[in-house]
Design a protein around this motif. Structure first.
Motif, PDB file in Angstrom:
ATOM      1  N   TYR A 182       0.837  -1.244  -0.096  1.00 39.82           N
ATOM      2  CA  TYR A 182       0.100  -0.008  -0.139  1.00 39.82           C
ATOM      3  C   TYR A 182       0.847   1.253   0.074  1.00 39.82           C
ATOM      4  CZ  TYR A 182      -3.075   3.565   1.729  1.00 39.82           C
ATOM      5  OH  TYR A 182      -3.797   4.956   1.765  1.00 39.82           O
ATOM      6  N   LEU A 183       1.824   1.338   0.891  1.00 38.40           N
ATOM      7  CA  LEU A 183       2.798   2.329   0.785  1.00 38.40           C
ATOM      8  C   LEU A 183       3.565   2.773  -0.484  1.00 38.40           C
ATOM      9  CD1 LEU A 183       4.530   2.005   4.213  1.00 38.40           C
ATOM     10  CD2 LEU A 183       2.565   3.779   3.752  1.00 38.40           C
ATOM     11  N   VAL A 184       4.051   1.448  -1.082  1.00 41.46           N
ATOM     12  CA  VAL A 184       4.606   1.690  -2.401  1.00 41.46           C
ATOM     13  C   VAL A 184       3.588   2.366  -3.179  1.00 41.46           C
ATOM     14  CG1 VAL A 184       5.583   0.569  -4.487  1.00 41.46           C
ATOM     15  CG2 VAL A 184       6.341  -0.174  -2.099  1.00 41.46           C
ATOM     16  N   LEU A 185       2.217   1.806  -3.547  1.00 38.29           N
ATOM     17  CA  LEU A 185       1.355   2.298  -4.382  1.00 38.29           C
ATOM     18  C   LEU A 185       1.050   3.797  -3.940  1.00 38.29           C
ATOM     19  CD1 LEU A 185      -0.889  -0.792  -4.490  1.00 38.29           C
ATOM     20  CD2 LEU A 185       0.759  -0.088  -6.355  1.00 38.29           C
ATOM     21  N   VAL A 186       1.044   4.205  -2.714  1.00 39.38           N
ATOM     22  CA  VAL A 186       0.771   5.346  -2.428  1.00 39.38           C
ATOM     23  C   VAL A 186       1.977   6.326  -3.019  1.00 39.38           C
ATOM     24  CG1 VAL A 186       0.533   7.224  -0.502  1.00 39.38           C
ATOM     25  CG2 VAL A 186      -0.866   5.000  -0.632  1.00 39.38           C
ATOM     26  N   VAL A 187       2.952   6.101  -2.901  1.00 37.21           N
ATOM     27  CA  VAL A 187       4.157   6.917  -2.988  1.00 37.21           C
ATOM     28  C   VAL A 187       4.375   6.872  -4.726  1.00 37.21           C
ATOM     29  CG1 VAL A 187       6.549   7.072  -3.037  1.00 37.21           C
ATOM     30  CG2 VAL A 187       5.360   6.439  -1.161  1.00 37.21           C
ATOM     31  N   THR A 188       4.311   5.885  -5.457  1.00 38.48           N
ATOM     32  CA  THR A 188       4.338   5.839  -6.831  1.00 38.48           C
ATOM     33  C   THR A 188       3.273   6.167  -7.979  1.00 38.48           C
ATOM     34  OG1 THR A 188       3.667   3.357  -7.015  1.00 38.48           O
ATOM     35  CG2 THR A 188       6.202   4.189  -6.622  1.00 38.48           C
ATOM     36  N   ALA A 214       4.659  -0.359 -11.448  1.00 36.93           N
ATOM     37  CA  ALA A 214       4.574  -0.347  -9.944  1.00 36.93           C
ATOM     38  C   ALA A 214       3.534  -1.406  -9.506  1.00 36.93           C
ATOM     39  CB  ALA A 214       4.442   0.859  -9.214  1.00 36.93           C
ATOM     40  N   VAL A 215       2.411  -1.071  -9.966  1.00 30.34           N
ATOM     41  CA  VAL A 215       0.911  -1.772  -9.865  1.00 30.34           C
ATOM     42  C   VAL A 215       1.480  -3.350 -10.106  1.00 30.34           C
ATOM     43  CG1 VAL A 215      -1.264  -2.123 -10.080  1.00 30.34           C
ATOM     44  CG2 VAL A 215      -0.512   0.059  -9.733  1.00 30.34           C
TER      45      VAL A 215
END
Length: 347
Positions: A182-188, A214-215
């Protein structure tokens, strides 16, 4: 459903442009009309049929899982054994997953839209409970592996106190991986022109295939991690069979060991089949062998049937086979029956 219509329209336009320019996707004209029909008027009536399997599985689980959990956590002697603690944690994860997923399915079937953060929380809880059930299943196999191969050192290796710490570690691990994703998707991720306002897991799975790198990376890592976990479980079962086949417990087809081994592999098959079907669907969809509508129907079948079925079968095929649990349940029901029978007072 504005997100579905908007995103599906973008997918369709990109597909048509690629067909005109490169001809690499050999979608025929009827398939294009099917996609357009899905965008304009999704078959909500037919989709409501997929509400039945999660509800039936949830009812089947509620009928027996709370009773098994009560027996495990109310009896001191049962609560001190590693296998029962792990079984209770697995059943708790499965019951919570069925509750959350059935709620998500009912909301999607009723065309109700959750607020953004409520949807994120629901998806996070689904990921945590599913991962927790899978990791607990792996821990149960590890417990059997240690008990059979190291019988004299088993109690020292995995006492009840260490099992409780293992269960806490399972819950923490189940929350860390979805949290990182979730954090990776929020940032990217950047704000999209078509904001996602659906909490339907099957539709999200299909739309994930049209996300950015990223997804797609998070999607592939999640599937690979699940496959790795299930492969390790299967490998432990094979090692156990090879180590114990000379002991004579496999001579009879209907022996307790053979039946238990068969039930373990049945549950394992039901855990493997959704992931295998998901990979097949992904490959077919990416290579344009199936269209958007077929992809969503396959995702609905995988999520609403194949993924919830083992959660409902586990307490019946596995939990009730323990003699201590089954005898305790029989005793409880017998006591309830005696209380319901009123004494006859003779005149």
């Amino acid at each position: 459903m504005n997100f579905l219509a908007c995103a599906s329209a973008k997918i369709l336009n990109a597909t048509l442009r690629e067909m005109d320019s490169n001809r690499t996707l050999n979608l025929d004209e009827p398939s294009t009309y099917v996609l357009q029909e899905w965008i304009i008027s999704p078959p909500y009536t037919d989709m409501k049929m997929f509400l039945i399997p999660p509800i039936v599985c949830l009812v089947a689980a509620i009928l027996v899982i709370p009773s098994i959990l009560f027996v495990i956590f109310s009896s001191f002697s049962i609560r001190q054994e590693t296998r029962y603690l792990l079984l209770g944690n697995a059943l708790l994860c499965d019951l919570m997953y069925l509750i959350f997923y059935t709620l998500s399915t009912i909301l999607s079937g009723a065309n109700l839209t959750l607020p953004k953060y409520a949807c994120v929380l629901l998806l996070f809880l689904l990921a945590v409970t599913y991962s927790g059930g899978l990791l607990t299943a792996a821990a149960m196999v590890l417990d059997i592996f240690l008990a059979i191969l190291f019988p004299l050192r088993y109690v020292a290796i995995l006492p009840s106190s260490r099992t409780k710490k293992l269960i806490v570690l399972i819950w923490l691990s189940s929350g860390v991986f979805p949290g990182i994703i979730y954090l990776v998707l929020v940032v990217t991720q950047k704000p999209a022109p078509c904001p996602m306002n659906t909490c339907s897991v099957p539709i999200i799975l299909v739309m994930t295939l049209h996300g950015d790198d990223a997804v797609k990376l998070c999607y592939m890592l999640s599937v690979a991690a699940l496959f790795l976990c299930l492969a390790l479980i299967h490998g432990c079962y094979i090692i156990l069979y090879l180590k114990t086949r000379q002991s004579g417990i496999w001579e009879s087809v209907f022996s307790r060991a053979s039946v238990t081994f068969l039930m373990h592999h049945t549950i394992l098959f039901f855990y493997f089949s959704p992931l295998l079907a998901l990979v097949v669907e992904t490959l077919l969809y990416i290579n344009a062998v199936i269209g958007l509508q077929t992809g969503i129907w396959m995702s609905l079948t995988i999520c609403n049937v194949l993924m919830v079925l083992p959660k409902a079968l586990l307490p019946y095929l596995y939990g009730l086979r323990y003699r201590e649990i089954s005898s305790s349940l029989k005793l409880i029901f017998r006591m309830k029956r005696l209380r319901l029978v009123s004494p006859i007072v003779s005149p």
